[in-house]
Design a protein around this motif. Structure first.
Motif, PDB file in Angstrom:
ATOM      1  N   PHE A  85       0.815  -1.211   0.000  1.00 31.14           N
ATOM      2  CA  PHE A  85       0.000   0.000   0.000  1.00 31.14           C
ATOM      3  C   PHE A  85       0.856   1.273   0.000  1.00 31.14           C
ATOM      4  O   PHE A  85       0.543   2.246   0.691  1.00 31.14           O
ATOM      5  N   ASP A  86       1.908   1.247  -0.788  1.00 33.00           N
ATOM      6  CA  ASP A  86       2.723   2.444  -1.000  1.00 33.00           C
ATOM      7  C   ASP A  86       1.999   3.298  -2.044  1.00 33.00           C
ATOM      8  O   ASP A  86       1.900   2.899  -3.212  1.00 33.00           O
ATOM      9  N   PRO A  87       1.475   4.463  -1.676  1.00 35.92           N
ATOM     10  CA  PRO A  87       0.697   5.266  -2.627  1.00 35.92           C
ATOM     11  C   PRO A  87       1.470   5.627  -3.892  1.00 35.92           C
ATOM     12  O   PRO A  87       0.898   5.649  -4.986  1.00 35.92           O
ATOM     13  N   ASP A  88       2.773   5.906  -3.749  1.00 39.99           N
ATOM     14  CA  ASP A  88       3.569   6.277  -4.923  1.00 39.99           C
ATOM     15  C   ASP A  88       3.637   5.145  -5.936  1.00 39.99           C
ATOM     16  O   ASP A  88       3.594   5.382  -7.147  1.00 39.99           O
ATOM     17  N   VAL A  89       3.747   3.928  -5.451  1.00 37.26           N
ATOM     18  CA  VAL A  89       3.831   2.767  -6.346  1.00 37.26           C
ATOM     19  C   VAL A  89       2.462   2.454  -6.951  1.00 37.26           C
ATOM     20  O   VAL A  89       2.335   2.269  -8.168  1.00 37.26           O
ATOM     21  N   VAL A  90       1.439   2.403  -6.102  1.00 45.91           N
ATOM     22  CA  VAL A  90       0.100   2.047  -6.591  1.00 45.91           C
ATOM     23  C   VAL A  90      -0.423   3.099  -7.575  1.00 45.91           C
ATOM     24  O   VAL A  90      -1.129   2.771  -8.526  1.00 45.91           O
ATOM     25  N   ALA A  91      -0.045   4.346  -7.384  1.00 47.11           N
ATOM     26  CA  ALA A  91      -0.481   5.412  -8.285  1.00 47.11           C
ATOM     27  C   ALA A  91       0.015   5.196  -9.704  1.00 47.11           C
ATOM     28  O   ALA A  91      -0.576   5.715 -10.667  1.00 47.11           O
ATOM     29  N   GLU A  92       1.074   4.417  -9.839  1.00 47.28           N
ATOM     30  CA  GLU A  92       1.650   4.153 -11.165  1.00 47.28           C
ATOM     31  C   GLU A  92       1.184   2.824 -11.755  1.00 47.28           C
ATOM     32  O   GLU A  92       1.676   2.426 -12.816  1.00 47.28           O
ATOM     33  N   PHE A  93       0.249   2.143 -11.101  1.00 48.55           N
ATOM     34  CA  PHE A  93      -0.248   0.870 -11.622  1.00 48.55           C
ATOM     35  C   PHE A  93      -0.873   1.085 -13.001  1.00 48.55           C
ATOM     36  O   PHE A  93      -1.556   2.082 -13.250  1.00 48.55           O
TER      37      PHE A  93
END
Length: 210
Positions: A85-93
């Protein structure tokens, strides 16, 4: 009741169950060891960091229409699937990530909820310019907390959860209805809905004990 103390009688009458450790808990947290541990050590304790609030917001959204036990049992799988649940990573899905998640039997495979988690990650990153998700959510903390004595007295929404829902939607968040937001507020300690008489009542440090 023969063999039952006055304290146990009072707790039982209040919708609480006294465990083998002498602690009073609501029925939902008194049988399943997993739920009992969650109730005793996590639920209702303050969460004030972006990562923690984003994770719980995501899990509450996935829980909609399902039991919390289902989500809790899948929590490790959710964390693995959503990059902890790292927002920076999930935002790039990408679409490929969405397809991967839809094929992951370890999580709840609901396209709208998966897309909402990605949408909310992007909104979380964007909200940093305004102080961040955690401070934004906590700004809707009510001036007082409920004092339920039975499960029937525990509210499912509040004026603050309605206002938070509307505010988050304006910031681009999805799956943040008033009921889901009230559940989030309970989970992160913004309100204390532990039943009066529970061993957890007033232990968050946010609200005074009874």
């Amino acid at each position: 009741m023969d063999g039952v103390t006055e304290t146990e009688q009072a707790a039982t009458g209040a919708g609480l169950v006294v465990g083998d450790d002498g602690r009073a808990r609501p029925l939902w947290a008194s049988v399943d060891p997993m739920l009992r541990a969650y109730y005793d050590t996590e639920w209702g304790l303050p969460v004030r960091d972006e990562h923690g609030v984003y994770e719980r917001l995501s899990l509450e959204a996935f829980q909609a229409g399902l039991s919390w036990a289902t989500i809790l049992r899948k929590r490790a799988a959710f964390r693995a699937a959503f990059a902890n649940f790292d927002p920076d990573v999930v935002a790039e899905f990408t679409d490929a990530d969405v397809a991967r998640l839809l094929a992951d039997a370890g999580i709840v495979r609901n396209r709208l909820k998966i897309l909402a988690a990605v949408t909310n990650a992007k909104a979380t990153v964007a909200l940093r310019d305004e102080g961040g998700l955690a401070d934004f959510v906590w700004s809707f903390q009510p001036p007082e907390t409920p004092r339920p004595r039975s499960h029937a007295e525990v509210p499912t929404t509040s004026p603050e959860s309605v206002a938070l829902s509307k505010a988050l939607r304006k910031k681009g968040f999805a799956f943040v209805g008033p009921t889901t937001m009230f559940a989030l507020m309970e989970a992160i300690g913004m309100v204390d809905t532990h039943l009066v008489g529970s061993h957890r009542r007033g232990t968050s440090g946010v609200w005074p004990g009874e």
